[in-house]
Scaffold this motif. Structure first.
Motif, PDB file in Angstrom:
ATOM      1  N   PHE A   1      36.592  61.420  45.954  1.00 49.94           N
ATOM      2  CA  PHE A   1      35.224  60.962  46.181  1.00 49.94           C
ATOM      3  C   PHE A   1      34.868  59.800  45.255  1.00 49.94           C
ATOM      4  O   PHE A   1      34.309  58.782  45.688  1.00 49.94           O
ATOM      5  CB  PHE A   1      34.246  62.121  45.956  1.00 49.94           C
ATOM      6  CG  PHE A   1      32.818  61.686  46.055  1.00 49.94           C
ATOM      7  CD1 PHE A   1      32.190  61.568  47.288  1.00 49.94           C
ATOM      8  CD2 PHE A   1      32.095  61.340  44.913  1.00 49.94           C
ATOM      9  CE1 PHE A   1      30.884  61.133  47.389  1.00 49.94           C
ATOM     10  CE2 PHE A   1      30.785  60.899  44.997  1.00 49.94           C
ATOM     11  CZ  PHE A   1      30.176  60.793  46.246  1.00 49.94           C
ATOM     12  N   LEU A   2      35.167  59.935  43.992  1.00 43.07           N
ATOM     13  CA  LEU A   2      34.753  58.923  43.019  1.00 43.07           C
ATOM     14  C   LEU A   2      35.514  57.617  43.200  1.00 43.07           C
ATOM     15  O   LEU A   2      34.999  56.538  42.895  1.00 43.07           O
ATOM     16  CB  LEU A   2      34.916  59.461  41.598  1.00 43.07           C
ATOM     17  CG  LEU A   2      33.976  60.645  41.299  1.00 43.07           C
ATOM     18  CD1 LEU A   2      34.380  61.349  40.000  1.00 43.07           C
ATOM     19  CD2 LEU A   2      32.523  60.187  41.212  1.00 43.07           C
TER      20      LEU A   2
ATOM     21  N   GLU B   1      35.143  49.365  43.643  1.00 38.89           N
ATOM     22  CA  GLU B   1      35.222  48.005  43.097  1.00 38.89           C
ATOM     23  C   GLU B   1      36.205  47.924  41.935  1.00 38.89           C
ATOM     24  O   GLU B   1      36.860  46.905  41.745  1.00 38.89           O
ATOM     25  CB  GLU B   1      33.824  47.582  42.624  1.00 38.89           C
ATOM     26  CG  GLU B   1      33.743  46.133  42.192  1.00 38.89           C
ATOM     27  CD  GLU B   1      32.346  45.796  41.672  1.00 38.89           C
ATOM     28  OE1 GLU B   1      31.430  46.633  41.842  1.00 38.89           O
ATOM     29  OE2 GLU B   1      32.201  44.716  41.073  1.00 38.89           O
ATOM     30  N   VAL B   2      36.312  48.993  41.139  1.00 38.78           N
ATOM     31  CA  VAL B   2      37.212  48.943  39.976  1.00 38.78           C
ATOM     32  C   VAL B   2      38.337  49.950  40.016  1.00 38.78           C
ATOM     33  O   VAL B   2      39.223  49.929  39.156  1.00 38.78           O
ATOM     34  CB  VAL B   2      36.453  49.171  38.649  1.00 38.78           C
ATOM     35  CG1 VAL B   2      35.717  47.905  38.258  1.00 38.78           C
ATOM     36  CG2 VAL B   2      35.533  50.360  38.723  1.00 38.78           C
ATOM     37  N   ILE B   3      38.309  50.878  40.951  1.00 37.82           N
ATOM     38  CA  ILE B   3      39.284  51.968  40.930  1.00 37.82           C
ATOM     39  C   ILE B   3      40.318  51.796  42.036  1.00 37.82           C
ATOM     40  O   ILE B   3      39.960  51.650  43.205  1.00 37.82           O
ATOM     41  CB  ILE B   3      38.572  53.323  41.111  1.00 37.82           C
ATOM     42  CG1 ILE B   3      37.674  53.615  39.904  1.00 37.82           C
ATOM     43  CG2 ILE B   3      39.567  54.470  41.305  1.00 37.82           C
ATOM     44  CD1 ILE B   3      38.395  53.828  38.603  1.00 37.82           C
ATOM     45  N   SER B   4      41.601  51.830  41.654  1.00 36.18           N
ATOM     46  CA  SER B   4      42.662  51.934  42.641  1.00 36.18           C
ATOM     47  C   SER B   4      42.805  53.415  42.980  1.00 36.18           C
ATOM     48  O   SER B   4      43.248  54.216  42.166  1.00 36.18           O
ATOM     49  CB  SER B   4      43.972  51.390  42.065  1.00 36.18           C
ATOM     50  OG  SER B   4      45.071  52.020  42.702  1.00 36.18           O
TER      51      SER B   4
ATOM     52  N   ALA C   1      37.442  65.541  43.430  1.00 32.92           N
ATOM     53  CA  ALA C   1      36.494  64.683  42.716  1.00 32.92           C
ATOM     54  C   ALA C   1      37.027  63.258  42.657  1.00 32.92           C
ATOM     55  O   ALA C   1      36.300  62.288  42.883  1.00 32.92           O
ATOM     56  CB  ALA C   1      36.235  65.225  41.315  1.00 32.92           C
TER      57      ALA C   1
ATOM     58  N   LEU D   1      33.349  55.870  45.493  1.00 33.31           N
ATOM     59  CA  LEU D   1      32.097  55.427  44.896  1.00 33.31           C
ATOM     60  C   LEU D   1      32.318  54.212  43.991  1.00 33.31           C
ATOM     61  O   LEU D   1      31.476  53.326  43.898  1.00 33.31           O
ATOM     62  CB  LEU D   1      31.495  56.591  44.089  1.00 33.31           C
ATOM     63  CG  LEU D   1      30.072  56.423  43.583  1.00 33.31           C
ATOM     64  CD1 LEU D   1      29.107  56.217  44.749  1.00 33.31           C
ATOM     65  CD2 LEU D   1      29.643  57.640  42.768  1.00 33.31           C
ATOM     66  N   TYR D   2      33.440  54.186  43.289  1.00 35.06           N
ATOM     67  CA  TYR D   2      33.727  53.085  42.363  1.00 35.06           C
ATOM     68  C   TYR D   2      34.897  52.247  42.859  1.00 35.06           C
ATOM     69  O   TYR D   2      35.741  51.804  42.072  1.00 35.06           O
ATOM     70  CB  TYR D   2      33.998  53.634  40.961  1.00 35.06           C
ATOM     71  CG  TYR D   2      32.807  54.396  40.423  1.00 35.06           C
ATOM     72  CD1 TYR D   2      31.595  53.749  40.209  1.00 35.06           C
ATOM     73  CD2 TYR D   2      32.877  55.757  40.162  1.00 35.06           C
ATOM     74  CE1 TYR D   2      30.481  54.442  39.754  1.00 35.06           C
ATOM     75  CE2 TYR D   2      31.766  56.448  39.704  1.00 35.06           C
ATOM     76  CZ  TYR D   2      30.575  55.791  39.503  1.00 35.06           C
ATOM     77  OH  TYR D   2      29.477  56.468  39.052  1.00 35.06           O
TER      78      TYR D   2
END
Lengths: 315, 315, 315, 315, 315, 315
Positions: free
Chosen positions: C174-175, C181-184, C171, C178-179
């Motif tokens: 994948f996420l 832009e803000v997730i390392s 998960a 998807l994110y």
């Protein structure tokens, strides 16, 4: 021959013979290897566990909610009464018993109550609200007059919803006068009449009319929502003005007062605020009535689960 | 001649000339007795208070949400920037400006996004759910592609609802595979697509499409209820099986997760549980994105009201 | 000769002979004065109370967690099944039974799962985080692949932690896309892998690997703290930059999301926020899976303690 | 020539000349177009906003926390005092002023206080705990004697942590005697001494020693965790027995009493329970002291944010 | 002839003969039709259920709280001990037994404790408060020295109130010195002495002095209110100044600290704040003492209902 | 000559001359060095800030709550109206103005209301309760008829307590009939009459009768306690039976319904339960009335602090 002793009055050691309702029927084998029947019997005064040892029939597990004739003795198990049944059979059409002694029914005259509801509704001045209420009353005539208001907690007897709604209509009628500056009597009365109509779809009832469980839509959608949806649909059908339809839906969606008590939205107009308080008041007063009936003057009841506390019956 | 400086980049003392949106227009008299205009101007990078001293027209108080051409100077008042306007007039059809520079818009390609939504929906195997979703998409085509997802807090820009829904569909698509043992992909996707459709009735929007307030039904009934009611009606129309209609309504009614967050009922099946978590996740991630965009690496943001806390942008 | 009937399939009155795990062994004297043994037997399908009346050996009270061969009959006591044992002895090396039939194990291929974990970790681009994770995986190799994820509630079987962590890594993977832009991605994956490593010190396990209780440090310090301390120490050892060590410690300390759910600090960066939601999602989905497996389609489960509610399995 | 009037005693209209601390320096342009300096000045009796109109130097925005010589007049703005500065310059080495008049300092003799701390610690009977405490005291000697105990709320002055810790040690010493049946005096004293050592890393301090903000690790990890980690590391170094190290870590992690007040785990032994109460008591009593000092006998204070209520100073 | 084995030390299978207290007497008929007596016996070490099978007297149901001589055997029922009584009779004046072995009593010297209370009170400098306290002590002399401090939870033994109050006075005496800047020693001591005097009317006690229930006024009005009312009346009688009477009433009304813990008003002066913390501290420390006495070093207690958690007894 | 424009109807730019109440008088020096007077003026329609620039008398700071004659102009400051006073003096005995235009008064006929209260009380059948109520009414005659029911929130005008109590008595009278099965009418009426009598000691009032603040005993003891204490004393005096005195005290102590709303004990009998609901209902209905009076039909009010939400006035 029958003594039909009321369950609330049974004493340990007493011999009993008579007609009772039977529920929760389970047929099992004891650790000693012999079959027995376990069930719960009830009349309109109470409920008791019952056993038939060395059971060989004739009742089967799918006869829940039916009337039986039984003969047995009151014993004690685990600090409460238990009926040790010696003989049991289903009641037949030839048997003579009074169904009203077995099923708890609201302590009101159903016809008088219905008439009073129709009278109060008939006195509404706004045509839209009055016709709406009358149409709904006619459509739900049968369920409205017989449904309990709850599974347990309060008004859990036949016509409990009628009794609860009538009491609330009387209070609403009076309080609409006291707070006429902010309260539209017709809107309040309409919301009061309809607030629990969604319970017809929320409850699963036994053949004799008592609530045995909640339906699947009752749990997944709730009676506030289901009641409001029916209002929306009927309002479309009757071409009731948008504002009035919206207000009625709002009164139904908010009548539990706070989200943590199940309200889908908070009350945001004077009538929904007052309706939620009248509902709270009538249900609490009925819980007091049912609880204090079993409490000695000058003493406290046991802890009541609906109220979350023990209450005092004064002298 | 126009410099059209972006509001986010304005410096105290700068001379400004260009097109901006105007809102909150109020015409007043100062304590010294002279009239002035007070308003808020914005472009897609920010918002600023503005004053026109010794005001004699031509903008009136009911021109909110329109585009103006103005000339002025950036000053400071109460520790924030304030535009001291020297000249102002409404933009006309002859003026050349880029509306997209004024209105904040989701950072997505609207057509691509819509196509992807239709594609995901088209991949649903259950005919009932797929046709239902396609019918709803067609009926709400226009609003769905342009509505913001919120008044403020997160996705408060044109096509914000489309962006939010598409992100959630992507997540739902993946997670339905990861938890295929308990999740019906089609039900989850249908609930995800429809979960915020009720916002179309919940919002009041300006002529240019931004949310300016909540509608009266939006406050008294809420978008969860209004969305579920439309599902109920459409399901009747399309003769969708009862169980499927009920489940979809349940997903909409419960997608805020807990009563204290606005859920009308708690999630009670695996798909409603997961939908409420995906909604929470996507809205939180968008708040982080919007907040961290204004935060220096290695430092904390100011307190964000949607999250209830300040957050850290790491290096 | 052995029938080894699965506990979940036993019927009242059945004669049983086979190998089971034994726990909670207590040797007592009945009110009639004769000794008896009381215990709980289990296989990987369920648990049952058991009694040996007129007990004279040979099992003693400190043989908990061992395998026995028994012969007996299924009876009923207090509305549940109870094994009335007639013969019992410890299993020996000569006995032939399948340990995997007795111990519940995660429904995954352990080697494949481990490989996938290593592969995901191996794909991290940041050398610091990747080496850190690989070092930790190697150091905890044995416990990580066999530990349950909980004492009860969810994933309470061998390799439960591996299954839970792998699901979460999928998960997270994948996420993070998807994110993005803000997730390392690397920080999120590292935090996901390590978030429950502290459970190795938090649990007390039986010889065969199931969690029997929490350790004293587990209760006084908690697995969030113990996990974070090990990260701090290892980061010192590996000379990982301060910021990265601090962020990893923060992810572990905050992964329960809110103080009232046990978080030592609230999530304050995008990765810790997302990690706490992924953990919540995976544990809830597993509870649904375990609960709905015992629920008929179209009906509700009993109340689940982990979720605090009953849940619906749709048709 | 200097009057150095104390800020707490200034009157509107007064002419002021003297040395003060300066902070929050901002240089701006007024809406009338002329530059001005806005700042906050303070001494150890209070804080006041200040303005220099038509500002042309010589203070720049990065001189926060320094001492200035100024000349001005006390005016009123928005119902509070404001200093209208006419002349201002940085203090130099030649200037004669008393730094202690500018910085608030705990009302204790620092040397006496430190001696008493060492004496109490020296009286511990358990060698492990005593040596541990003495080592920690020596390592943190400098910070421990000068750090404030908080940014605001209570003990927000130089040596506030020393004063707070000493008061708590005195109370712990007495209460360990009163509850000797359940309290290990040495464990309680050790936990009391060390409970806030993590604040050294949690605070960012100005050059003169006051807390200006929380550090990044202070926010992401918290002083409870950072204090406990240092205990764990030092215990390893000093080879303190596991149980003692674990108990000390537990006392630090739980000293805020409840998760909603920031405790990482709840107190679970008598010493951690008592430590959390002593900490609560000492901080509340100090808030009362600071609040009632500004309150007339027979009247109520304003609402205090630390206590969440107004409090009464009796006659 | 009597062995008088202590209840805490009884083993299954042991033959017992001796004097015990009897309570909860119920005479019933078994499902097999034979009468039996069910009761609870106790001494100052514990409590045990007891049965007399085939019961024919001589104890009746209204002999609760009396001393009996019994002979029987310790058996096991439902995983706890149960006394199977073979012979039983009421103790008479000729019997020789030690009442103090049967009734739990505070582990203090009652005379020394009373003297110390009088001494501390006698040291108060304010004549009003001192005379007030001495008058109240003299009026309530008898109840104050023998009443338990609670029905269960903590100090639920004879002279428990005296022990609890003395401990609190010692703490108050010390802390009034430590916080002399904000604490009026005399007010704090007076409030501490009187804080639980209302319990005399709140409790219903058995003949031998233990609390068996709460009185009706105890439940409807509470000991905080009843204590404060008596203070108000006595203050009128003694013409104590208004402010002092009001402060004392405030200390009593607020000593539970927070409304959700039963405080009628929140503490709003330094003395009421400190009193509520001292009360909390002393009751918690006593719960720890009572709980840890039954817990092995290095292990956790069972969950304690007063604390809401299990607690650890360290090595 | 006077125009006496109502404050609620003033427009910016209007010239005003007339009599108003003055409060919050402060005389200050502006940053420009000239003295000014700042105050708040009011009539029975509203409140407005006022300034007198270049002030030289004749009003001083201790003339709060008096009537002044003023002449000025309505200006705007900070988005609200502000009175720029040009002339001001105290009203004298020769001036002709209508005090009732200045002070807000309950919209009832005070004599009729009092008569109705006496009539309802006179209809009580129980001599003890009736005489008790009549004695209390006579003793508090003056305050009861003029006191506001609150400082703000609801019924914050002269005779507000009388209006609130009468409304509640009417509701109690009706509901005692509706719930006669569980409600003692006399007890409910007595509790309703007396429930807020303690407010006489809780409030500090201006010379003209409005509540300006809470008294010190009002904050430290509260009106619930002070009312109950007076009931206890008066009951002693009148030798009312213990049970009745206790019940009345209980009704007063519990009438706020829940501890977090200020109840000293929870309602535990039917009459206290109902009283707390009637009080809640009447105060909420009055808040709606006061709020909706300022709201346009078909729109929402601003957020009301007493209700914690905005409310809708329907068409």
């Amino acid at each position: 021959m029958e003594n039909n002793i009321r369950i609330a009055e049974m004493q340990i050691g007493q011999a009993v013979q008579g007609f009772y309702l039977v529920n929760d029927i389970r047929i099992r084998v004891s650790s000693a290897g012999s079959p027995y029947l376990s069930a719960r019997i009830s009349d309109n005064t109470g409920v008791m566990d019952a056993k038939v040892w060395n059971y060989s029939g004739p009742i089967s597990e799918n006869e829940n909610g039916k009337v039986v004739l039984l003969q047995g003795e009151v014993t004690e198990f685990n600090r409460t009464h238990q009926m040790k049944i010696e003989r049991i059979r289903l009641a037949t059409e030839e048997d003579h018993y009074n169904l009203e002694d077995l099923i708890p029914v609201a302590p009101i005259d159903r016809q008088d109550a219905l008439s009073e509801v129709f009278e109060i509704i008939g006195s509404m001045e706004d045509d839209d609200y009055r016709v709406f209420c009358q149409t709904m009353l006619n459509r739900h005539h049968s369920a409205f007059q017989s449904l309990p208001a709850a599974k347990s907690v309060h008004h859990a007897f036949l016509s409990g919803l009628l009794m609860h709604t009538l009491n609330m209509l009387r209070a609403a009628n009076f309080l609409a006068g006291l707070y006429s500056e902010v309260i539209s009597r017709d809107l309040l009365l309409a919301g009061t009449l309809l607030h629990d109509f969604g319970k017809e779809k929320e409850f699963l009832c036994s053949e004799l009319g008592l609530v045995t469980d909640y339906s699947v839509p009752g749990k997944l959608l709730g009676h506030l929502y289901m009641g409001a949806v029916e209002v929306a649909e009927m309002a479309n059908e009757l071409k009731m003005p948008e504002e009035k339809s919206m207000l009625l839906q709002h009164l139904l969606l908010s009548h539990h007062g706070q989200p943590e008590y199940g309200a889908a939205v908070e009350p945001q107009c004077a009538e929904s605020e007052l309706l939620s308080l009248i509902d709270l008041m009538d249900s609490r007063m009925e819980i007091y009535a049912e609880t204090l009936a079993d409490t000695q003057p000058g003493s406290f009841s046991g802890k009541n689960f609906g109220l979350g506390k023990a209450v005092y019956r004064h002298k």
